[in-house]
Scaffold this active site. Structure first.
Site, PDB file in Angstrom:
ATOM      1  N   ASN A  11      -5.776  -1.724  -2.959  1.00 22.97           N
ATOM      2  CA  ASN A  11      -5.117  -1.787  -1.642  1.00 22.97           C
ATOM      3  C   ASN A  11      -6.191  -1.588  -0.583  1.00 22.97           C
ATOM      4  O   ASN A  11      -6.672  -0.472  -0.392  1.00 22.97           O
ATOM      5  CB  ASN A  11      -4.051  -0.688  -1.552  1.00 22.97           C
ATOM      6  CG  ASN A  11      -3.466  -0.562  -0.159  1.00 22.97           C
ATOM      7  OD1 ASN A  11      -3.599  -1.466   0.668  1.00 22.97           O
ATOM      8  ND2 ASN A  11      -2.799   0.554   0.099  1.00 22.97           N
ATOM      9  N   LYS A  13      -5.854  -1.804   2.546  1.00 21.30           N
ATOM     10  CA  LYS A  13      -5.330  -1.275   3.821  1.00 21.30           C
ATOM     11  C   LYS A  13      -5.904  -2.106   4.976  1.00 21.30           C
ATOM     12  O   LYS A  13      -6.117  -3.291   4.834  1.00 21.30           O
ATOM     13  CB  LYS A  13      -5.650   0.208   3.956  1.00 21.30           C
ATOM     14  CG  LYS A  13      -5.288   1.012   2.703  1.00 21.30           C
ATOM     15  CD  LYS A  13      -5.365   2.480   2.941  1.00 21.30           C
ATOM     16  CE  LYS A  13      -5.163   3.212   1.616  1.00 21.30           C
ATOM     17  NZ  LYS A  13      -4.890   4.612   1.785  1.00 21.30           N
ATOM     18  N   HIS A  94       4.649   1.675   1.132  1.00 23.94           N
ATOM     19  CA  HIS A  94       3.497   2.585   1.114  1.00 23.94           C
ATOM     20  C   HIS A  94       3.767   3.733   2.089  1.00 23.94           C
ATOM     21  O   HIS A  94       4.336   3.543   3.151  1.00 23.94           O
ATOM     22  CB  HIS A  94       2.221   1.834   1.503  1.00 23.94           C
ATOM     23  CG  HIS A  94       0.983   2.618   1.207  1.00 23.94           C
ATOM     24  ND1 HIS A  94       0.560   3.653   2.010  1.00 23.94           N
ATOM     25  CD2 HIS A  94       0.103   2.548   0.181  1.00 23.94           C
ATOM     26  CE1 HIS A  94      -0.539   4.174   1.491  1.00 23.94           C
ATOM     27  NE2 HIS A  94      -0.838   3.524   0.384  1.00 23.94           N
ATOM     28  N   GLU A  96       1.955   5.223   4.103  1.00 23.84           N
ATOM     29  CA  GLU A  96       1.412   5.053   5.470  1.00 23.84           C
ATOM     30  C   GLU A  96       2.368   4.230   6.332  1.00 23.84           C
ATOM     31  O   GLU A  96       2.481   4.466   7.533  1.00 23.84           O
ATOM     32  CB  GLU A  96       0.013   4.418   5.387  1.00 23.84           C
ATOM     33  CG  GLU A  96      -0.989   5.438   4.854  1.00 23.84           C
ATOM     34  CD  GLU A  96      -2.202   4.851   4.156  1.00 23.84           C
ATOM     35  OE1 GLU A  96      -2.435   3.628   4.253  1.00 23.84           O
ATOM     36  OE2 GLU A  96      -2.907   5.633   3.488  1.00 23.84           O
ATOM     37  N   GLU A 164       2.632   7.717  -5.704  1.00 23.10           N
ATOM     38  CA  GLU A 164       1.471   8.134  -4.930  1.00 23.10           C
ATOM     39  C   GLU A 164       1.772   9.425  -4.176  1.00 23.10           C
ATOM     40  O   GLU A 164       2.379   9.391  -3.095  1.00 23.10           O
ATOM     41  CB  GLU A 164       1.095   7.056  -3.911  1.00 23.10           C
ATOM     42  CG  GLU A 164       0.766   5.720  -4.531  1.00 23.10           C
ATOM     43  CD  GLU A 164      -0.104   4.900  -3.595  1.00 23.10           C
ATOM     44  OE1 GLU A 164      -1.246   4.610  -3.990  1.00 23.10           O
ATOM     45  OE2 GLU A 164       0.326   4.569  -2.481  1.00 23.10           O
ATOM     46  N   GLY A 170      -6.444   9.306  -0.297  1.00 23.58           N
ATOM     47  CA  GLY A 170      -7.624   9.348   0.562  1.00 23.58           C
ATOM     48  C   GLY A 170      -8.216  10.739   0.750  1.00 23.58           C
ATOM     49  O   GLY A 170      -9.060  10.934   1.625  1.00 23.58           O
ATOM     50  N   SER A 209      -6.523   8.765  -4.726  1.00 29.51           N
ATOM     51  CA  SER A 209      -7.889   9.197  -5.031  1.00 29.51           C
ATOM     52  C   SER A 209      -8.320   8.871  -6.462  1.00 29.51           C
ATOM     53  O   SER A 209      -9.124   9.596  -7.058  1.00 29.51           O
ATOM     54  CB  SER A 209      -8.072  10.696  -4.742  1.00 29.51           C
ATOM     55  OG  SER A 209      -7.894  10.943  -3.350  1.00 29.51           O
TER      56      SER A 209
HETATM   57  C1  PEP Z   1      -3.429   4.127  -1.499  1.00 32.91           C
HETATM   58  O1  PEP Z   1      -3.419   4.251  -0.283  1.00 32.91           O
HETATM   59  O2  PEP Z   1      -2.616   3.384  -2.044  1.00 32.91           O
HETATM   60  C2  PEP Z   1      -4.402   4.908  -2.247  1.00 32.91           C
HETATM   61  C3  PEP Z   1      -4.143   5.177  -3.485  1.00 32.91           C
HETATM   62  O3  PEP Z   1      -5.517   5.316  -1.562  1.00 32.91           O
HETATM   63  P1  PEP Z   1      -6.779   6.121  -2.165  1.00 32.91           P
HETATM   64  O4  PEP Z   1      -7.086   5.526  -3.512  1.00 32.91           O
HETATM   65  O5  PEP Z   1      -7.865   5.879  -1.171  1.00 32.91           O
HETATM   66  O6  PEP Z   1      -6.357   7.546  -2.274  1.00 32.91           O
END
Ligand code: PEP
Length: 250
Positions: A11, A13, A94, A96, A164, A170, A209
């Site tokens: 992803n 973003k 997601h 966000e 998630e 992040g 992460s």
């Molecule tokens: C995400 O935003 O879907 C995600 C998993 O981000 P990160 O791997 O950077 O934590």
């Protein structure tokens, strides 16, 4: 038990200009060379066409779609528009977007159904806040999200769930494998309640992460069928080791 191939989805973003498309070739080459793992890259809408042309064998996805086919929705993009420029899947829900665009579970259900109607596969995201986890509400929060956003006609050949934990996205923080196992098992149980036997084939990804150093451990957890990867998907150097870990885990 249904066979579930490991699935690694990136992803990007709101990252990536045309110059970033050069990262996609080595990712596609690794995906082509490895057995037992499906790979997708969800890029900004502006890059879908170029990414799909640069890597015809790789699944290229979007990060959201509007729930309607067309209409007076300035700045929005329909699922059919995404499919037309080369997307074969999209993320919906997601955290966000739930936070920044105030998307509800009902919106996410409608988006998933619209994506399916346009021929896209769907990665539907769910996850708890840190406060919800601390309050012992993580499992109920996530399973409630799934129940409220489950699209009609959900089936394993087009729907994937991504768990998630919001506090892990992040941040470099990752839940313990026992917590991941508990959550993925609870999600599978909720899917069984909702859609019966079809639940066995639906892949449940872990996201938050994930990187080349922790992927093998996370991917070995029961009911973890792959990963949704943000930061570490932006470069082939960081993403390919995760794809390799998934191929080994399968
Ligand atoms: C995400 O935003 O879907 C995600 C998993 O981000 P990160 O791997 O950077 O934590």
């Amino acid at each position: 038990m249904a066979e579930r191939r490991k699935f690694i989805a990136g992803n990007w973003k709101m990252h990536g200009l045309g110059s970033s498309v050069s990262e996609i070739g080595p990712i596609a080459a690794a995906a082509d060379a490895l057995d037992g793992v499906d790979v997708a890259l969800c890029v900004p809408a502006t890059l879908i066409h170029r990414a799909a042309k640069a890597a015809p064998t790789l699944s290229i996805g979007a990060q959201d779609c509007h729930q309607e086919d067309a209409g007076a929705h300035t700045g929005c993009i329909s699922a059919a528009m995404l499919a037309e420029v080369g997307a074969s899947l999209t993320i919906v829900g997601h955290s966000e977007r739930r936070q920044d665009q105030h998307e509800s579970d009902a919106d996410i259900k409608a988006k998933a159904e619209a994506a399916r109607a346009a021929g896209l596969s769907v990665i539907l995201c769910c996850g708890e806040t840190e406060a919800e986890r601390d309050a012992g509400q993580a499992v109920s929060r996530v399973t409630d999200q799934i129940a409220a956003s489950m699209p009609d006609g959900a089936a394993a050949d087009w729907l994937t769930i991504a768990y998630e934990p919001i506090w892990a996205i992040g941040t470099g923080r990752v839940p313990g494998t026992d917590d991941v196992a508990e959550m993925h098992s609870a999600i599978r149980a909720k899917l069984r309640d909702l859609i019966g036997d079809e639940a066995e084939g639906i892949r449940i990804l872990y996201g938050g992460s994930m990187n080349g150093g922790n992927a093998a451990e996370l991917l070995a957890v029961g009911d973890v069928d792959g990963g949704l990867v943000g930061g570490a998907s932006l470069s082939a150097d960081k993403f390919v080791p995760i794809i390799e870990a998934a191929a080994k885990a399968s």
